[in-house]
Design a protein around this motif. Structure first.
Motif, PDB file in Angstrom:
ATOM      1  N   GLY A 144       0.798  -1.213   0.000  1.00  0.00           N
ATOM      2  CA  GLY A 144       0.000   0.000   0.000  1.00  0.00           C
ATOM      3  C   GLY A 144       0.830   1.262   0.000  1.00  0.00           C
ATOM      4  N   GLY A 145       2.026   1.216   0.645  1.00  0.00           N
ATOM      5  CA  GLY A 145       2.851   2.415   0.737  1.00  0.00           C
ATOM      6  C   GLY A 145       4.230   2.279   0.138  1.00  0.00           C
ATOM      7  N   SER A 146       4.696   1.049  -0.040  1.00  0.00           N
ATOM      8  CA  SER A 146       6.033   0.835  -0.589  1.00  0.00           C
ATOM      9  C   SER A 146       6.038  -0.423  -1.443  1.00  0.00           C
ATOM     10  CB  SER A 146       7.071   0.703   0.543  1.00  0.00           C
ATOM     11  OG  SER A 146       6.816  -0.441   1.332  1.00  0.00           O
ATOM     12  N   THR A 147       7.081  -0.550  -2.256  1.00  0.00           N
ATOM     13  CA  THR A 147       7.261  -1.735  -3.091  1.00  0.00           C
ATOM     14  C   THR A 147       8.646  -2.291  -2.843  1.00  0.00           C
ATOM     15  OG1 THR A 147       5.737  -0.947  -4.797  1.00  0.00           O
ATOM     16  CG2 THR A 147       7.326  -2.629  -5.456  1.00  0.00           C
ATOM     17  N   GLU A 148       8.709  -3.594  -2.580  1.00  0.00           N
ATOM     18  CA  GLU A 148       9.982  -4.248  -2.272  1.00  0.00           C
ATOM     19  C   GLU A 148      10.461  -5.074  -3.466  1.00  0.00           C
ATOM     20  OE1 GLU A 148       8.948  -2.255   0.794  1.00  0.00           O
ATOM     21  OE2 GLU A 148       7.549  -3.874   0.267  1.00  0.00           O
ATOM     22  N   PHE A 149      11.781  -5.033  -3.675  1.00  0.00           N
ATOM     23  CA  PHE A 149      12.430  -5.784  -4.754  1.00  0.00           C
ATOM     24  C   PHE A 149      13.548  -6.620  -4.130  1.00  0.00           C
ATOM     25  CE2 PHE A 149      10.637  -2.012  -6.580  1.00  0.00           C
ATOM     26  CZ  PHE A 149      10.221  -2.343  -7.847  1.00  0.00           C
ATOM     27  N   ILE A 150      13.558  -7.899  -4.439  1.00  0.00           N
ATOM     28  CA  ILE A 150      14.584  -8.782  -3.894  1.00  0.00           C
ATOM     29  C   ILE A 150      15.075  -9.724  -4.984  1.00  0.00           C
ATOM     30  CG2 ILE A 150      15.174 -10.392  -2.044  1.00  0.00           C
ATOM     31  CD1 ILE A 150      11.728  -8.851  -1.946  1.00  0.00           C
ATOM     32  N   ILE A 151      16.384  -9.847  -5.117  1.00  0.00           N
ATOM     33  CA  ILE A 151      16.964 -10.927  -5.909  1.00  0.00           C
ATOM     34  C   ILE A 151      17.549 -11.919  -4.926  1.00  0.00           C
ATOM     35  CG2 ILE A 151      18.769 -11.615  -7.538  1.00  0.00           C
ATOM     36  CD1 ILE A 151      18.458  -8.956  -8.925  1.00  0.00           C
ATOM     37  N   GLY A 152      17.180 -13.182  -5.079  1.00  0.00           N
ATOM     38  CA  GLY A 152      17.682 -14.202  -4.178  1.00  0.00           C
ATOM     39  C   GLY A 152      17.882 -15.515  -4.898  1.00  0.00           C
ATOM     40  N   GLU A 153      18.553 -16.417  -4.207  1.00  0.00           N
ATOM     41  CA  GLU A 153      18.798 -17.746  -4.744  1.00  0.00           C
ATOM     42  C   GLU A 153      18.565 -18.750  -3.628  1.00  0.00           C
ATOM     43  OE1 GLU A 153      22.066 -19.965  -7.624  1.00  0.00           O
ATOM     44  OE2 GLU A 153      22.480 -17.978  -6.793  1.00  0.00           O
ATOM     45  N   ASN A 154      17.778 -19.775  -3.919  1.00  0.00           N
ATOM     46  CA  ASN A 154      17.340 -20.721  -2.889  1.00  0.00           C
ATOM     47  C   ASN A 154      16.658 -19.939  -1.765  1.00  0.00           C
ATOM     48  OD1 ASN A 154      18.353 -22.957  -4.324  1.00  0.00           O
ATOM     49  ND2 ASN A 154      20.411 -22.555  -3.551  1.00  0.00           N
ATOM     50  N   THR A 160      18.443  -6.499  -1.796  1.00  0.00           N
ATOM     51  CA  THR A 160      17.124  -6.082  -1.316  1.00  0.00           C
ATOM     52  C   THR A 160      16.983  -4.571  -1.421  1.00  0.00           C
ATOM     53  OG1 THR A 160      17.912  -5.915   0.975  1.00  0.00           O
ATOM     54  CG2 THR A 160      16.920  -8.010   0.310  1.00  0.00           C
ATOM     55  N   GLU A 161      15.773  -4.123  -1.735  1.00  0.00           N
ATOM     56  CA  GLU A 161      15.508  -2.692  -1.809  1.00  0.00           C
ATOM     57  C   GLU A 161      14.030  -2.441  -1.572  1.00  0.00           C
ATOM     58  OE1 GLU A 161      16.321   0.449  -1.165  1.00  0.00           O
ATOM     59  OE2 GLU A 161      18.103  -0.012  -2.364  1.00  0.00           O
ATOM     60  N   SER A 162      13.723  -1.290  -1.020  1.00  0.00           N
ATOM     61  CA  SER A 162      12.343  -0.874  -0.787  1.00  0.00           C
ATOM     62  C   SER A 162      12.173   0.530  -1.349  1.00  0.00           C
ATOM     63  CB  SER A 162      12.037  -0.886   0.718  1.00  0.00           C
ATOM     64  OG  SER A 162      10.721  -0.437   0.976  1.00  0.00           O
ATOM     65  N   LEU A 163      11.199   0.710  -2.233  1.00  0.00           N
ATOM     66  CA  LEU A 163      10.964   2.002  -2.878  1.00  0.00           C
ATOM     67  C   LEU A 163       9.651   2.603  -2.386  1.00  0.00           C
ATOM     68  CD1 LEU A 163      11.997   1.259  -6.582  1.00  0.00           C
ATOM     69  CD2 LEU A 163      13.410   2.139  -4.705  1.00  0.00           C
ATOM     70  N   GLN A 164       9.628   3.933  -2.296  1.00  0.00           N
ATOM     71  CA  GLN A 164       8.469   4.655  -1.767  1.00  0.00           C
ATOM     72  C   GLN A 164       7.389   4.805  -2.832  1.00  0.00           C
ATOM     73  OE1 GLN A 164       8.858   4.417   1.706  1.00  0.00           O
ATOM     74  NE2 GLN A 164       7.805   6.378   1.615  1.00  0.00           N
ATOM     75  N   MET A 165       6.755   3.703  -3.168  1.00  0.00           N
ATOM     76  CA  MET A 165       5.588   3.748  -4.050  1.00  0.00           C
ATOM     77  C   MET A 165       4.691   2.567  -3.692  1.00  0.00           C
ATOM     78  SD  MET A 165       7.234   2.511  -7.685  1.00  0.00           S
ATOM     79  CE  MET A 165       7.967   0.876  -7.894  1.00  0.00           C
ATOM     80  N   GLY A 166       3.405   2.844  -3.571  1.00  0.00           N
ATOM     81  CA  GLY A 166       2.454   1.804  -3.213  1.00  0.00           C
ATOM     82  C   GLY A 166       1.081   2.147  -3.748  1.00  0.00           C
ATOM     83  N   CYS A 167       0.197   1.148  -3.791  1.00  0.00           N
ATOM     84  CA  CYS A 167      -1.089   1.350  -4.465  1.00  0.00           C
ATOM     85  C   CYS A 167      -1.983   2.356  -3.740  1.00  0.00           C
ATOM     86  CB  CYS A 167      -1.794   0.012  -4.631  1.00  0.00           C
ATOM     87  SG  CYS A 167      -2.109  -0.878  -3.094  1.00  0.00           S
ATOM     88  N   VAL A 168      -1.923   2.409  -2.408  1.00  0.00           N
ATOM     89  CA  VAL A 168      -2.737   3.390  -1.688  1.00  0.00           C
ATOM     90  C   VAL A 168      -2.148   4.791  -1.855  1.00  0.00           C
ATOM     91  CG1 VAL A 168      -3.630   4.101   0.565  1.00  0.00           C
ATOM     92  CG2 VAL A 168      -3.535   1.667  -0.027  1.00  0.00           C
ATOM     93  N   ALA A 169      -0.826   4.899  -1.706  1.00  0.00           N
ATOM     94  CA  ALA A 169      -0.169   6.198  -1.856  1.00  0.00           C
ATOM     95  C   ALA A 169      -0.357   6.751  -3.260  1.00  0.00           C
ATOM     96  CB  ALA A 169       1.319   6.061  -1.526  1.00  0.00           C
ATOM     97  N   TYR A 170      -0.239   5.890  -4.275  1.00  0.00           N
ATOM     98  CA  TYR A 170      -0.403   6.348  -5.667  1.00  0.00           C
ATOM     99  C   TYR A 170      -1.863   6.662  -5.979  1.00  0.00           C
ATOM    100  CZ  TYR A 170       4.238   6.015  -7.771  1.00  0.00           C
ATOM    101  OH  TYR A 170       5.544   6.250  -8.133  1.00  0.00           O
ATOM    102  N   THR A 171      -2.794   5.991  -5.323  1.00  0.00           N
ATOM    103  CA  THR A 171      -4.210   6.331  -5.509  1.00  0.00           C
ATOM    104  C   THR A 171      -4.467   7.749  -5.035  1.00  0.00           C
ATOM    105  OG1 THR A 171      -4.936   4.033  -5.290  1.00  0.00           O
ATOM    106  CG2 THR A 171      -6.567   5.757  -4.825  1.00  0.00           C
ATOM    107  N   GLN A 172      -3.932   8.084  -3.873  1.00  0.00           N
ATOM    108  CA  GLN A 172      -4.111   9.441  -3.348  1.00  0.00           C
ATOM    109  C   GLN A 172      -3.417  10.482  -4.221  1.00  0.00           C
ATOM    110  OE1 GLN A 172      -2.651   8.345   0.722  1.00  0.00           O
ATOM    111  NE2 GLN A 172      -4.500   9.435   1.373  1.00  0.00           N
ATOM    112  N   ARG A 173      -2.302  10.106  -4.785  1.00  0.00           N
ATOM    113  CA  ARG A 173      -1.489  11.062  -5.553  1.00  0.00           C
ATOM    114  C   ARG A 173      -2.011  11.294  -6.962  1.00  0.00           C
ATOM    115  NH1 ARG A 173       4.994  10.128  -6.530  1.00  0.00           N
ATOM    116  NH2 ARG A 173       5.367  11.858  -7.980  1.00  0.00           N
ATOM    117  N   PHE A 174      -2.479  10.224  -7.628  1.00  0.00           N
ATOM    118  CA  PHE A 174      -2.836  10.347  -9.048  1.00  0.00           C
ATOM    119  C   PHE A 174      -4.326  10.122  -9.344  1.00  0.00           C
ATOM    120  CE2 PHE A 174       1.656   8.983  -9.025  1.00  0.00           C
ATOM    121  CZ  PHE A 174       2.224  10.027  -9.751  1.00  0.00           C
ATOM    122  N   PHE A 175      -5.033   9.470  -8.407  1.00  0.00           N
ATOM    123  CA  PHE A 175      -6.430   9.123  -8.686  1.00  0.00           C
ATOM    124  C   PHE A 175      -7.324   9.449  -7.489  1.00  0.00           C
ATOM    125  CE2 PHE A 175      -3.523   6.126 -10.764  1.00  0.00           C
ATOM    126  CZ  PHE A 175      -3.815   6.358 -12.110  1.00  0.00           C
ATOM    127  N   ALA A 176      -7.028  10.532  -6.786  1.00  0.00           N
ATOM    128  CA  ALA A 176      -7.738  10.862  -5.547  1.00  0.00           C
ATOM    129  C   ALA A 176      -9.233  11.072  -5.771  1.00  0.00           C
ATOM    130  CB  ALA A 176      -7.123  12.106  -4.910  1.00  0.00           C
TER     131      ALA A 176
END
Length: 500
Positions: A144-154, A160-176
């Motif tokens: 809802g507030g962030s998106t996580e990206f992970i590359i892993g093996e087994n 690992t990384e976490s970016l400040q974008m999520g479906c609730v936050a983007y709804t308020q920002r672009f489709f309020a």
């Protein structure tokens, strides 16, 4: 309540997400975590952040009402078998502590606000335990507030990384206002691409063999594609399928008009934002297809808890990694740790210290000198800074704050306000852990390899009495001087140190 809910082998995890709150109850079965009950509610905590980044009263009431319902399912779960983690919305909220204080009274358990990369690690753990793939996998989790990206093996996350974008936050920002236009959709996609651009090169350099999505947004997108026959041959998400979703979105002027087979009612308002983020990820990382895993953060928390129960705690591996990274004198760290644990065992019953306090003292003892990698002067302050602000796998923000406080106060002058800060952060037990580390580090001030004699410690919480073998102190005048200075310092905290 079902009979299995009273089983001593049950564990539970609660994920306080920015969009949904999730509860999972599982049984430990021959080293496996088997989920037997779950509950999920759309609380949309991120939507309750006002212009000052404070959670509104309404959002807090929704959250507490949800947790009260969760609490009814947790009556048979021992406190040590329940773990509660909070993510981006509570990371961002200035008044998060106010909500957490009330929530902890309802759940009778501490809530851990976890950092973005720790969230990513736990998500990967949940996915990797529930979906076995060959080679490296890229895992994407849109929350809802962030998106996580992970590359892993087994079972091992590599990046690992976490970016400040999520479906609730983007709804308020672009489709309020709920309106759907090609322009707003493209702006949201471009914003997502710009976020992903910051990590794209390093992720492409590491590479991956397969792509897996997890959690609600990606699950909802895949369900729509499957229901409408737009999924790939393997049942995954593809560029072609996403293009069909875009067509259906733009055929409507408002989210209230969205009527797509496979779209649940509670996902309707956030579908445009969720689609835009997913499309931006596909475009920027040049993805061909994305599969789906039911494993997510709450499953990762359950498996992480299983590791702690088995004494395979990721926090201990992280402590060892930090020691290597900052070139800690391992022999000295082990000497201090051994003494700290001996002193702890002698006073733990009287001071009502538990296993968590022992673990905290051990890790603080191992890491108290990492600040020497920066400077010898005031190294304890550098150590505290590194512990509080580094991304340390396995540790919540509260864990790191406690470690930093103990290590930051393990030597030199102390003040009354530091005592209050320790007590506020971890009750009297945190203060006692700090005192034990101070004494242990002091006893090894000379860095001598010679073992210490048999030292006994007694305490009632106000008086700490150290007893040495006859004549030992006479041959160690520097230790006597250090102990005299420590006696004066501890008086600032209302503690009397007696040397016999």
């Amino acid at each position: 309540m079902n009979r299995h809910h009273s089983d001593d082998h049950l564990v539970a995890a609660i994920d306080l997400g920015s969009n949904s709150f999730h509860l999972a109850i599982a049984r430990l079965d021959h080293g496996e975590v088997r989920r037997i009950d779950s509950l999920s509610e759309k609380v949309q905590l991120a939507a309750g952040l006002d212009e000052h980044n404070n959670l509104t009263r309404g959002s807090q009431e929704r959250a507490l009402a949800c947790l009260a319902r969760f609490a009814q399912r947790l009556q048979a779960i021992p406190a040590k078998r329940l773990r509660i983690v909070a993510t981006n919305a509570l990371r961002q909220a200035n008044n998060a502590q106010h909500l957490m204080d009330q929530a902890e009274q309802i759940l009778r358990q501490r809530i851990e606000i976890i950092a973005g990369r720790e969230e990513a690690r736990l998500i990967y753990l949940g996915v990797s335990q529930t979906m076995v793939t060959e080679g490296r996998q890229l895992v994407v989790d849109i929350g809802g507030g962030s998106t996580e990206f992970i590359i892993g093996e087994n079972f091992e996350p590599l990046l690992t990384e976490s970016l400040q974008m999520g479906c609730v936050a983007y709804t308020q920002r672009f489709f309020a206002d709920g309106q759907i236009h090609a322009k707003s959709l493209d702006r949201a996609i471009m914003s997502a691409r710009q976020e992903v651009m910051a990590i794209a090169e390093s992720y492409r350099d590491m590479g991956w063999d397969s792509v897996i999505g997890s959690s609600g947004t990606i699950k909802a997108a895949r369900q729509i594609l499957l229901q409408n026959g737009w999924a790939s041959a393997s049942g995954g998400i593809s560029h072609e399928g996403l293009a069909k979703v875009r067509e259906r979105l733009l055929a409507c002027k408002h989210v209230s008009e969205l009527d797509i087979p496979g779209l649940k009612e509670d996902r309707r308002a956030i579908l445009p934002a969720g689609y835009a983020i997913l499309q931006g990820i596909f475009d920027e990382l040049d993805l061909a297809e994305m599969g789906y895993s039911d494993g997510a953060l709450r499953e990762g928390v359950l498996y992480d808890m299983l590791g702690r129960i088995r004494h395979e705690d990721i926090r201990d591996r992280s402590a060892q990694a930090m020691m290597r990274r900052y070139h800690v004198d391992a022999a000295q760290a082990e000497r201090v740790t051994a003494t700290a644990e001996r002193l702890f065992d002698q006073v733990a019953p009287a001071l009502r210290l538990d296993d968590e306090d022992r673990d905290l003292l051990r890790r603080a003892s191992l890491l108290h000198e990492i600040g020497l990698a920066i400077s010898h002067s005031s190294f304890h302050k550098h150590s505290a800074y590194l512990l509080q602000y580094s991304d340390v796998p396995g540790f919540s923000q509260v864990d790191q704050e406690k470690l930093a406080l103990v290590v930051g106060n393990h030597r030199r002058k102390i003040r009354e306000e530091q005592k209050m800060l320790l007590i506020r952060s971890g009750s009297l037990s945190l203060l006692y852990v700090c005192v034990l580390l101070r004494l242990s580090a002091l006893l090894h001030h000379s860095r001598s390899r010679d073992p210490l004699p048999a030292i006994t410690l007694e305490s009632d919480g106000i008086h700490f009495a150290l007893e040495f073998p006859t004549d030992w102190l006479q041959t160690h005048p520097l230790t006597v001087a250090d102990l005299a200075g420590e006696t004066e310092q501890l008086r600032h905290w209302g503690i009397e140190l007696h040397i016999h």
